[in-house]
Design a protein around this motif. Structure first.
Motif, PDB file in Angstrom:
ATOM      1  N   LEU A 185       0.854  -1.186   0.000  1.00  0.00           N
ATOM      2  CA  LEU A 185       0.000   0.000   0.000  1.00  0.00           C
ATOM      3  C   LEU A 185       0.889   1.235   0.000  1.00  0.00           C
ATOM      4  CD1 LEU A 185      -2.503  -1.078   2.827  1.00  0.00           C
ATOM      5  CD2 LEU A 185      -2.671  -1.540   0.371  1.00  0.00           C
ATOM      6  N   MET A 186       0.560   2.219  -0.846  1.00  0.00           N
ATOM      7  CA  MET A 186       1.395   3.422  -0.960  1.00  0.00           C
ATOM      8  C   MET A 186       0.487   4.644  -0.919  1.00  0.00           C
ATOM      9  SD  MET A 186       4.055   2.073  -3.918  1.00  0.00           S
ATOM     10  CE  MET A 186       5.536   2.779  -3.202  1.00  0.00           C
ATOM     11  N   ASP A 187       0.681   5.476   0.101  1.00  0.00           N
ATOM     12  CA  ASP A 187      -0.162   6.650   0.296  1.00  0.00           C
ATOM     13  C   ASP A 187       0.574   7.900  -0.174  1.00  0.00           C
ATOM     14  OD1 ASP A 187      -2.147   8.367   0.998  1.00  0.00           O
ATOM     15  OD2 ASP A 187      -2.070   7.990   3.146  1.00  0.00           O
ATOM     16  N   GLU A 188       0.326   8.296  -1.422  1.00  0.00           N
ATOM     17  CA  GLU A 188       0.992   9.441  -2.042  1.00  0.00           C
ATOM     18  C   GLU A 188       2.508   9.372  -1.832  1.00  0.00           C
ATOM     19  OE1 GLU A 188      -0.773  13.249  -1.743  1.00  0.00           O
ATOM     20  OE2 GLU A 188      -2.778  12.488  -1.336  1.00  0.00           O
ATOM     21  N   PRO A 189       3.155   8.321  -2.318  1.00  0.00           N
ATOM     22  CA  PRO A 189       4.553   8.065  -1.970  1.00  0.00           C
ATOM     23  C   PRO A 189       5.556   9.048  -2.532  1.00  0.00           C
ATOM     24  CG  PRO A 189       3.839   6.570  -3.698  1.00  0.00           C
ATOM     25  CD  PRO A 189       2.611   7.305  -3.233  1.00  0.00           C
ATOM     26  N   THR A 190       5.145   9.930  -3.461  1.00  0.00           N
ATOM     27  CA  THR A 190       6.111  10.872  -4.043  1.00  0.00           C
ATOM     28  C   THR A 190       5.761  12.333  -3.773  1.00  0.00           C
ATOM     29  OG1 THR A 190       4.947  11.011  -6.178  1.00  0.00           O
ATOM     30  CG2 THR A 190       6.580   9.250  -5.930  1.00  0.00           C
ATOM     31  N   SER A 191       4.685  12.581  -3.035  1.00  0.00           N
ATOM     32  CA  SER A 191       4.222  13.968  -2.904  1.00  0.00           C
ATOM     33  C   SER A 191       5.193  14.851  -2.122  1.00  0.00           C
ATOM     34  CB  SER A 191       2.843  14.008  -2.247  1.00  0.00           C
ATOM     35  OG  SER A 191       2.903  13.531  -0.926  1.00  0.00           O
ATOM     36  N   ALA A 192       6.066  14.247  -1.300  1.00  0.00           N
ATOM     37  CA  ALA A 192       7.015  15.037  -0.515  1.00  0.00           C
ATOM     38  C   ALA A 192       8.396  15.097  -1.166  1.00  0.00           C
ATOM     39  CB  ALA A 192       7.133  14.459   0.894  1.00  0.00           C
ATOM     40  N   LEU A 193       8.509  14.599  -2.409  1.00  0.00           N
ATOM     41  CA  LEU A 193       9.811  14.469  -3.045  1.00  0.00           C
ATOM     42  C   LEU A 193       9.977  15.449  -4.198  1.00  0.00           C
ATOM     43  CD1 LEU A 193      10.052  10.563  -3.221  1.00  0.00           C
ATOM     44  CD2 LEU A 193      10.870  12.080  -1.414  1.00  0.00           C
ATOM     45  N   ASP A 194      11.232  15.729  -4.544  1.00  0.00           N
ATOM     46  CA  ASP A 194      11.534  16.575  -5.689  1.00  0.00           C
ATOM     47  C   ASP A 194      11.311  15.766  -6.971  1.00  0.00           C
ATOM     48  OD1 ASP A 194      14.223  15.339  -6.688  1.00  0.00           O
ATOM     49  OD2 ASP A 194      14.508  15.597  -4.534  1.00  0.00           O
ATOM     50  N   PRO A 195      11.267  16.454  -8.132  1.00  0.00           N
ATOM     51  CA  PRO A 195      10.957  15.757  -9.387  1.00  0.00           C
ATOM     52  C   PRO A 195      11.904  14.606  -9.722  1.00  0.00           C
ATOM     53  CG  PRO A 195      10.683  18.113  -9.684  1.00  0.00           C
ATOM     54  CD  PRO A 195      11.285  17.921  -8.330  1.00  0.00           C
ATOM     55  N   ILE A 196      13.191  14.758  -9.455  1.00  0.00           N
ATOM     56  CA  ILE A 196      14.143  13.694  -9.779  1.00  0.00           C
ATOM     57  C   ILE A 196      13.893  12.475  -8.891  1.00  0.00           C
ATOM     58  CG2 ILE A 196      16.579  13.044  -9.734  1.00  0.00           C
ATOM     59  CD1 ILE A 196      17.255  15.886 -10.605  1.00  0.00           C
ATOM     60  N   SER A 197      13.688  12.713  -7.592  1.00  0.00           N
ATOM     61  CA  SER A 197      13.398  11.601  -6.685  1.00  0.00           C
ATOM     62  C   SER A 197      12.064  10.946  -7.039  1.00  0.00           C
ATOM     63  CB  SER A 197      13.361  12.089  -5.234  1.00  0.00           C
ATOM     64  OG  SER A 197      14.622  12.578  -4.830  1.00  0.00           O
ATOM     65  N   THR A 198      11.093  11.758  -7.466  1.00  0.00           N
ATOM     66  CA  THR A 198       9.797  11.220  -7.884  1.00  0.00           C
ATOM     67  C   THR A 198       9.965  10.267  -9.066  1.00  0.00           C
ATOM     68  OG1 THR A 198       8.539  13.116  -7.081  1.00  0.00           O
ATOM     69  CG2 THR A 198       7.542  11.831  -8.864  1.00  0.00           C
ATOM     70  N   MET A 199      10.776  10.658 -10.037  1.00  0.00           N
ATOM     71  CA  MET A 199      11.028   9.792 -11.190  1.00  0.00           C
ATOM     72  C   MET A 199      11.637   8.461 -10.749  1.00  0.00           C
ATOM     73  SD  MET A 199      12.478  12.507 -14.021  1.00  0.00           S
ATOM     74  CE  MET A 199      13.003  11.169 -15.104  1.00  0.00           C
ATOM     75  N   GLY A 200      12.547   8.532  -9.767  1.00  0.00           N
ATOM     76  CA  GLY A 200      13.179   7.316  -9.273  1.00  0.00           C
ATOM     77  C   GLY A 200      12.186   6.378  -8.611  1.00  0.00           C
ATOM     78  N   ILE A 201      11.282   6.939  -7.794  1.00  0.00           N
ATOM     79  CA  ILE A 201      10.272   6.118  -7.119  1.00  0.00           C
ATOM     80  C   ILE A 201       9.293   5.541  -8.140  1.00  0.00           C
ATOM     81  CG2 ILE A 201       8.370   6.126  -5.459  1.00  0.00           C
ATOM     82  CD1 ILE A 201      11.120   6.291  -4.164  1.00  0.00           C
ATOM     83  N   GLU A 202       8.906   6.344  -9.145  1.00  0.00           N
ATOM     84  CA  GLU A 202       8.000   5.836 -10.178  1.00  0.00           C
ATOM     85  C   GLU A 202       8.648   4.694 -10.962  1.00  0.00           C
ATOM     86  OE1 GLU A 202       6.270   8.744 -12.706  1.00  0.00           O
ATOM     87  OE2 GLU A 202       5.215   9.782 -11.087  1.00  0.00           O
ATOM     88  N   ASP A 203       9.930   4.817 -11.270  1.00  0.00           N
ATOM     89  CA  ASP A 203      10.633   3.731 -11.962  1.00  0.00           C
ATOM     90  C   ASP A 203      10.624   2.468 -11.104  1.00  0.00           C
ATOM     91  OD1 ASP A 203      11.205   5.243 -14.183  1.00  0.00           O
ATOM     92  OD2 ASP A 203      13.252   5.736 -13.572  1.00  0.00           O
ATOM     93  N   LEU A 204      10.822   2.655  -9.800  1.00  0.00           N
ATOM     94  CA  LEU A 204      10.810   1.511  -8.891  1.00  0.00           C
ATOM     95  C   LEU A 204       9.439   0.845  -8.857  1.00  0.00           C
ATOM     96  CD1 LEU A 204      11.776  -0.331  -6.643  1.00  0.00           C
ATOM     97  CD2 LEU A 204      11.503   1.570  -5.031  1.00  0.00           C
ATOM     98  N   ILE A 205       8.376   1.642  -8.790  1.00  0.00           N
ATOM     99  CA  ILE A 205       7.019   1.085  -8.756  1.00  0.00           C
ATOM    100  C   ILE A 205       6.754   0.271 -10.020  1.00  0.00           C
ATOM    101  CG2 ILE A 205       4.553   1.673  -8.760  1.00  0.00           C
ATOM    102  CD1 ILE A 205       5.313   4.104  -6.996  1.00  0.00           C
ATOM    103  N   ARG A 206       7.186   0.785 -11.169  1.00  0.00           N
ATOM    104  CA  ARG A 206       7.016   0.030 -12.426  1.00  0.00           C
ATOM    105  C   ARG A 206       7.718  -1.319 -12.353  1.00  0.00           C
ATOM    106  NH1 ARG A 206       8.407   5.123 -14.651  1.00  0.00           N
ATOM    107  NH2 ARG A 206       6.579   6.232 -15.479  1.00  0.00           N
TER     108      ARG A 206
END
Length: 266
Positions: A185-206
């Protein structure tokens, strides 16, 4: 009153359900937050929950592993949530054991004030893993799954609080994966992150897609469109519509869904 039973992606799927909710209601005291949701959530998919702030997305998510009971003394749950053949709203369910199977990652990275190693080893230790070699293997594997091992393998005994924000969130994902859950379960897992970190987390989720069932709350519809197999629209405690993500965004069945995704409210 007739309630629609939502079956995975709009009722047109043969995919096995990992959660089945029946007339699920959640209230804080007299404040009803979830209004009788009937929904089968598909196993092995990424499911995104979208909707305006305060519509019940996070409450629904935290109900799936009973965390909601730990967060509020006046919460009232009714209906049923079937997971692994059992109604988890039953008093016979051990919440700690349930959370071994259903991990959670929060909006803000929340590493424990411990070393990187001890953060990841925390869950396995609680569930009885004591041998040092086994813990080392679990930590390395979990950090590798979270694509963090190469960055921290020489810092395992340093404080996790010294990592960057994106690294801390990946550490929290590794910590959740360490107990070998069926669901993340992931509750807005990137909302507190900068764009580069967000891209990294999204790649991980994929990369987790297919290995785990991922259910994520996101306030970014573009993120839901990029990542999820199925999207569900919640509004004022009701599940308005769920369907394959591409179908829901291109041709929603409900006027409320269309109004929300086109920005008429939200």
């Amino acid at each position: 009153m007739y309630r629609r039973k939502f079956l995975g992606n709009g009722g047109r799927t043969l995919t096995e359900a990992i959660f089945e909710t029946e007339n699920l209601k959640v209230a804080y005291g007299e404040n009803q937050v979830i209004n009788g949701i009937d929904w089968n959530i598909n196993k092995g998919e990424i499911t995104a929950l979208i909707g305006p702030s305060g519509c019940g997305k996070s409450t629904f998510l935290k109900t799936l592993n009973l965390l909601i009971r730990s967060m509020s003394d006046d919460v009232k749950l009714s209906g049923s949530i079937t997971f692994s053949g059992k109604n988890i709203l039953s008093d016979k369910i051990d919440a700690i054991d349930l959370r071994k199977q259903i991990g959670m990652v929060f909006q803000q990275p929340n590493p424990f004030p411990k070393s990187v190693f001890d953060n990841v080893a925390y869950g396995p230790r609680i569930h009885g893993v004591k041998k040092k070699r086994q813990l080392q293997e679990i930590v390395e594997q979990s950090l590798s799954e979270a694509y963090l091992w190469d960055e921290v393998k020489d810092r395992l005994h340093d404080s996790a609080r010294g990592l960057s924000g994106g690294q801390q969130q990946r550490l929290c994902i590794a910590r959740a994966l360490a107990t070998k859950p069926d669901v993340l379960l992931m509750d807005e897992p990137t909302s507190a992150l900068d764009p580069i970190s967000t891209m990294g987390i999204e790649d991980l989720i994929r990369k987790l897609q297919g290995q785990y069932t991922v259910i994520m709350v996101t306030h970014q519809m573009e993120q839901a469109a990029r990542l999820s197999d199925t999207t569900a629209f919640l509004y004022m405690g009701d599940l308005i519509e769920t369907n394959k993500t591409s179908q829901l965004f291109s041709n929603p069945s409900e006027k409320q869904t269309e109004d929300y995704i086109t920005g008429k409210f939200g």
